[in-house]
Design an enzyme around this catalytic site. Structure first.
Site, PDB file in Angstrom:
ATOM      1  N   ARG A 241     -61.713 -34.782  -4.998  1.00 48.87           N
ATOM      2  CA  ARG A 241     -60.498 -34.481  -5.970  1.00 48.87           C
ATOM      3  C   ARG A 241     -61.607 -34.697  -7.205  1.00 48.87           C
ATOM      4  O   ARG A 241     -61.448 -33.654  -8.283  1.00 48.87           O
ATOM      5  CB  ARG A 241     -59.508 -35.345  -6.229  1.00 48.87           C
ATOM      6  CG  ARG A 241     -58.530 -35.183  -4.888  1.00 48.87           C
ATOM      7  CD  ARG A 241     -57.780 -34.086  -4.973  1.00 48.87           C
ATOM      8  NE  ARG A 241     -57.193 -33.344  -6.157  1.00 48.87           N
ATOM      9  CZ  ARG A 241     -55.990 -33.777  -6.551  1.00 48.87           C
ATOM     10  NH1 ARG A 241     -55.338 -34.709  -5.886  1.00 48.87           N
ATOM     11  NH2 ARG A 241     -55.363 -33.295  -7.695  1.00 48.87           N
TER      12      ARG A 241
ATOM     13  N   ASP B 144     -48.454 -33.122   5.030  1.00 52.25           N
ATOM     14  CA  ASP B 144     -48.046 -33.637   3.903  1.00 52.25           C
ATOM     15  C   ASP B 144     -46.710 -34.291   4.069  1.00 52.25           C
ATOM     16  O   ASP B 144     -46.179 -33.966   5.183  1.00 52.25           O
ATOM     17  CB  ASP B 144     -48.157 -32.509   2.613  1.00 52.25           C
ATOM     18  CG  ASP B 144     -47.808 -33.094   1.496  1.00 52.25           C
ATOM     19  OD1 ASP B 144     -47.826 -34.399   1.341  1.00 52.25           O
ATOM     20  OD2 ASP B 144     -47.372 -32.231   0.462  1.00 52.25           O
TER      21      ASP B 144
ATOM     22  N   GLN C 273     -55.597 -29.776  -5.888  1.00 52.23           N
ATOM     23  CA  GLN C 273     -55.624 -30.296  -4.770  1.00 52.23           C
ATOM     24  C   GLN C 273     -56.163 -29.565  -3.621  1.00 52.23           C
ATOM     25  O   GLN C 273     -57.198 -29.670  -2.944  1.00 52.23           O
ATOM     26  CB  GLN C 273     -54.335 -30.967  -4.363  1.00 52.23           C
ATOM     27  CG  GLN C 273     -54.354 -31.504  -2.781  1.00 52.23           C
ATOM     28  CD  GLN C 273     -54.877 -32.707  -2.590  1.00 52.23           C
ATOM     29  OE1 GLN C 273     -54.475 -33.971  -3.191  1.00 52.23           O
ATOM     30  NE2 GLN C 273     -55.985 -32.941  -1.998  1.00 52.23           N
TER      31      GLN C 273
ATOM     32  N   ARG D  11     -48.556 -32.605 -14.885  1.00 49.61           N
ATOM     33  CA  ARG D  11     -47.690 -32.775 -13.550  1.00 49.61           C
ATOM     34  C   ARG D  11     -46.155 -32.648 -13.848  1.00 49.61           C
ATOM     35  O   ARG D  11     -45.676 -33.543 -14.393  1.00 49.61           O
ATOM     36  CB  ARG D  11     -47.935 -33.943 -12.810  1.00 49.61           C
ATOM     37  CG  ARG D  11     -47.358 -34.511 -11.594  1.00 49.61           C
ATOM     38  CD  ARG D  11     -47.855 -35.520 -10.929  1.00 49.61           C
ATOM     39  NE  ARG D  11     -48.990 -35.164 -10.054  1.00 49.61           N
ATOM     40  CZ  ARG D  11     -49.427 -35.602  -8.882  1.00 49.61           C
ATOM     41  NH1 ARG D  11     -49.064 -36.711  -8.493  1.00 49.61           N
ATOM     42  NH2 ARG D  11     -50.494 -35.073  -8.222  1.00 49.61           N
TER      43      ARG D  11
ATOM     44  N   HIS E 293     -49.645 -26.982  -6.003  1.00 54.55           N
ATOM     45  CA  HIS E 293     -50.898 -28.070  -5.960  1.00 54.55           C
ATOM     46  C   HIS E 293     -51.982 -27.476  -6.098  1.00 54.55           C
ATOM     47  O   HIS E 293     -52.873 -28.059  -5.285  1.00 54.55           O
ATOM     48  CB  HIS E 293     -50.439 -29.128  -5.313  1.00 54.55           C
ATOM     49  CG  HIS E 293     -51.016 -30.400  -5.601  1.00 54.55           C
ATOM     50  ND1 HIS E 293     -51.770 -30.855  -6.937  1.00 54.55           N
ATOM     51  CD2 HIS E 293     -51.157 -31.784  -4.853  1.00 54.55           C
ATOM     52  CE1 HIS E 293     -52.069 -31.896  -6.789  1.00 54.55           C
ATOM     53  NE2 HIS E 293     -51.863 -32.601  -5.894  1.00 54.55           N
TER      54      HIS E 293
ATOM     55  N   CYS F 149     -53.226 -34.746   2.006  1.00 57.71           N
ATOM     56  CA  CYS F 149     -53.682 -34.933   0.301  1.00 57.71           C
ATOM     57  C   CYS F 149     -53.289 -36.295  -0.197  1.00 57.71           C
ATOM     58  O   CYS F 149     -53.681 -36.710  -1.009  1.00 57.71           O
ATOM     59  CB  CYS F 149     -52.911 -33.966  -0.432  1.00 57.71           C
ATOM     60  SG  CYS F 149     -50.867 -34.024  -0.288  1.00 57.71           S
TER      61      CYS F 149
HETATM   62  N1   CP Z   1     -52.940 -35.807  -3.728  1.00 56.36           N
HETATM   63  C1   CP Z   1     -52.515 -36.219  -4.773  1.00 56.36           C
HETATM   64  O1   CP Z   1     -52.207 -35.271  -5.665  1.00 56.36           O
HETATM   65  O2   CP Z   1     -52.159 -37.666  -5.163  1.00 56.36           O
HETATM   66  P1   CP Z   1     -51.602 -38.301  -6.552  1.00 56.36           P
HETATM   67  O3   CP Z   1     -50.115 -37.919  -6.255  1.00 56.36           O
HETATM   68  O4   CP Z   1     -51.848 -39.828  -6.019  1.00 56.36           O
HETATM   69  O5   CP Z   1     -51.988 -37.832  -7.419  1.00 56.36           O
HETATM   70  N1  NVA Z   2     -45.936 -32.414  -1.749  1.00 53.82           N
HETATM   71  C1  NVA Z   2     -46.251 -33.903  -2.328  1.00 53.82           C
HETATM   72  C2  NVA Z   2     -47.612 -33.770  -2.566  1.00 53.82           C
HETATM   73  C3  NVA Z   2     -48.005 -35.189  -3.314  1.00 53.82           C
HETATM   74  C4  NVA Z   2     -49.542 -35.032  -3.663  1.00 53.82           C
HETATM   75  C5  NVA Z   2     -45.228 -34.034  -3.523  1.00 53.82           C
HETATM   76  O1  NVA Z   2     -45.129 -32.933  -4.056  1.00 53.82           O
HETATM   77  O2  NVA Z   2     -44.998 -35.117  -3.593  1.00 53.82           O
END
Ligand code: CP
Ligand code: NVA
Length: 299
Positions: free
Chosen positions: A286, A218, A130, A100, A127, A258
């Protein structure tokens, strides 16, 4: 050749559909296996996470493997050790990296210099894990994806990009409503159109919501955009998923998010807690999708 999963574009159509079916089966059968026995997968997280971190850790465990969790704060990544060096060293210890991070180019560099598979656990651009599990959540209710109107209401962000990618492989109509200046990346959108994706863009959230079977949203400020929070809240007025948006939609509309959600910003408490919301199934999925992705890579 190793399989990386940096975006949904790394899947051919058959693989994308197979992952949905396989993860649904894994969910039904509370799947366990030993395909990762003797294997270690390293999770490198440069941003916070609850769902992605824990669902990957649990999936790796359910598949008989072992994981190591790393953050920049407690590794040399935070002291500017080049990514290419990190990739080469970690490839000598482990069989995969779940990452990440910020720019997609960091994932590409890790994948290029590492000799083990790299999975995108969220970047500024995409993502994919997700959205694959979101597709599973829809498949459980609408298995053929045919004649479905899916709305994206909110920011043209990483999630929206992965949805646009998904539209290349699945026969739904995707309408994105974003405020002016917050459009998804043009090249990603145009590529999907060129490859036959039924994708549309508007600045009117009610237009996107009209007759929608699924409405997706989101946060307005993603991780790394915290300083823009106030300016974005001003720009996104009218884009909150609330009863007014739901009234424009199909009577059986379902709402996806999400998570984490900012209640009262992009979605109301009433909608997320209401009977149209499927966000808890979405979050559970997930886990099942991560297992299918890991099996696709290591099985
Ligand atoms: N939706 C998602 O990726 O959640 P987290 O940031 O908690 O991993
Ligand atoms: N768009 C959001 C998704 C979090 C799971 C971010 O990148 O923070």
């Amino acid at each position: 050749m190793k399989k990386d999963f940096l975006s949904i574009r790394d899947l051919i159509r058959e693989e994308a559909h197979e992952l949905i079916k396989r993860s649904a089966w894994m969910k039904e059968n509370d799947f366990r296996s030993n395909i990762l026995e003797g294997k270690t997968v390293i999770l490198i997280f440069e941003k916070a996470s609850t769902r992605t971190k824990v669902s990957f850790e649990v999936s790796i465990h359910h598949l008989g493997g072992h994981h190591v969790f790393m953050t920049p704060a407690e590794s040399q990544l935070g002291r500017s050790e080049p990514l290419r060096d990190t990739a080469r060293v970690l490839s000598r210890y482990a069989q995969g990296m779940v990452v990440r991070t910020f720019g997609q180019e960091k994932l590409i560099e890790l994948a290029r210099h590492g000799s083990v598979p790299v999975i995108n656990a969220l970047s500024d651009e995409f993502h994919p894990c997700q959205v694959m599990s979101d597709l599973l959540t829809i498949y459980e209710r609408s298995p053929d994806f045919e004649a479905l109107n899916i709305a994206w209401v909110g920011d043209g962000n990483n999630m929206s990009h992965s949805w646009i990618n998904a539209a290349i492989h699945f026969p739904f109509k995707l309408t994105l409503a974003v405020p002016p200046g917050f459009e998804p990346r043009e090249d990603i959108f145009q590529e999907a159109q060129r490859l036959g994706g039924n994708v549309h863009l508007t600045h009117d959230p009610l237009e996107a919501a009209r007759d929608a079977h699924y409405i997706n949203t989101d946060v307005w400020a993603s991780m790394g955009q915290e300083e823009e929070q106030k300016a974005r809240a001003d720009a996104f007025v009218g884009f909150r998923v609330d009863d007014r948006i739901l009234e424009a939609a199909h009577p059986e509309v379902r709402v996806l998010h999400c998570l984490p959600a900012h209640r009262g910003e992009e979605i109301t408490d009433a909608v997320i807690e209401g009977e149209r919301s499927i966000v808890w199934d979405q979050a559970e999925n997930r886990l099942h999708m991560q297992k299918a992705i890991l099996e696709w890579i290591y099985g």
